[in-house]
Design a protein around this motif. Sequence first.
Motif, short mmCIF file in Angstrom:
data_model
loop_
_atom_site.label_atom_id
_atom_site.label_comp_id
_atom_site.label_asym_id
_atom_site.label_seq_id
_atom_site.Cartn_x
_atom_site.Cartn_y
_atom_site.Cartn_z
N GLY A 83 68.23 -23.68 -78.20
CA GLY A 83 68.73 -22.84 -79.28
C GLY A 83 68.47 -23.43 -80.65
N GLN A 85 70.24 -22.78 -84.88
CA GLN A 85 71.12 -22.03 -85.76
C GLN A 85 70.64 -22.14 -87.20
N ASN A 103 60.42 -22.84 -76.22
CA ASN A 103 60.78 -21.46 -75.87
C ASN A 103 59.60 -20.54 -75.65
N SER A 131 66.02 -12.38 -75.03
CA SER A 131 67.34 -12.32 -75.66
C SER A 131 67.44 -11.06 -76.50
N ARG A 141 70.30 -16.96 -87.07
CA ARG A 141 69.55 -17.21 -85.85
C ARG A 141 68.05 -16.97 -86.07
N TYR A 144 65.61 -19.11 -83.68
CA TYR A 144 65.81 -18.68 -82.30
C TYR A 144 65.30 -17.26 -82.10
N TRP A 181 75.73 -23.73 -72.62
CA TRP A 181 75.06 -23.84 -73.92
C TRP A 181 75.88 -23.14 -75.00
#
Length: 249
Positions: A83, A85, A103, A131, A141, A144, A181
């Motif tokens: 992840g 942020q 990823n 996602s 985000r 991500y 997570w």
Amino acid sequence: MNDFEGLRAVVTGGASGIGLAAARLLTTRGARVAVLDVAPDVPEPLLGYRCDVSSTPEVERAVTEAATTLGGIDVLVNNAGIGAQGDVTTNNDAEWHRVLDVNVVGMARVTRAALPHLRESSSAAVVNTCSIAAWQGLPNRVLYSASKGAVMAMTLAMATDHLDDGIRVNCVCPGTADTPWVGRLLDSAADPAAERAALAARQPMGRLVTADEVAGAIAYLASPGSSSTTGTALAVDGGMYGLRPRPRP
């Protein structure tokens, strides 16, 4: 159900959270399952292999070892991911490269290594963990979300490329799931209880998604019973994608 009887599956990031739930479910439905993880401590009958998906040599070694032990690969679940942020100013170049390497490129590495084995299968399926961040503008985000947007685009392109190989490629798009997570993210918040409540409230069903619910969607997409389903993004998000309910009193 025994729809995976005789099939061989590889699950990356399968030692915890969604990956572990998926690996366990595939096993209960008849598959033999190898887990690739940086910390592959998994319960029997799962088979654990150390693998950092950001390392091509590790990926190639782990996939080869898993395929040799299983006698082939029919199902690949690309679940490993990390992840990030913050807004676009938060993460430096090194962090952008690290997250995209794991990823996005990580999924490409594992799929590339597994492809010769998948081509030999009559029930070949790849399921990528994407996602809702791929299609929803979530606050703080950016990095991500960029990585998961790439996963969705990659899923569609791979599904097209491998039609003639008989390999189905789909992705599952969870909402905020109640996983270790997410638990670590909540623990780092100034008010974990308030943050959990806010995350639950933004999903129309009013609660977090469970790892088992996402695993069920992964199994559906990977199952031979879904042999006409490819190039699909399946949301497991409590209604975030399509529903716009009125605010609750």
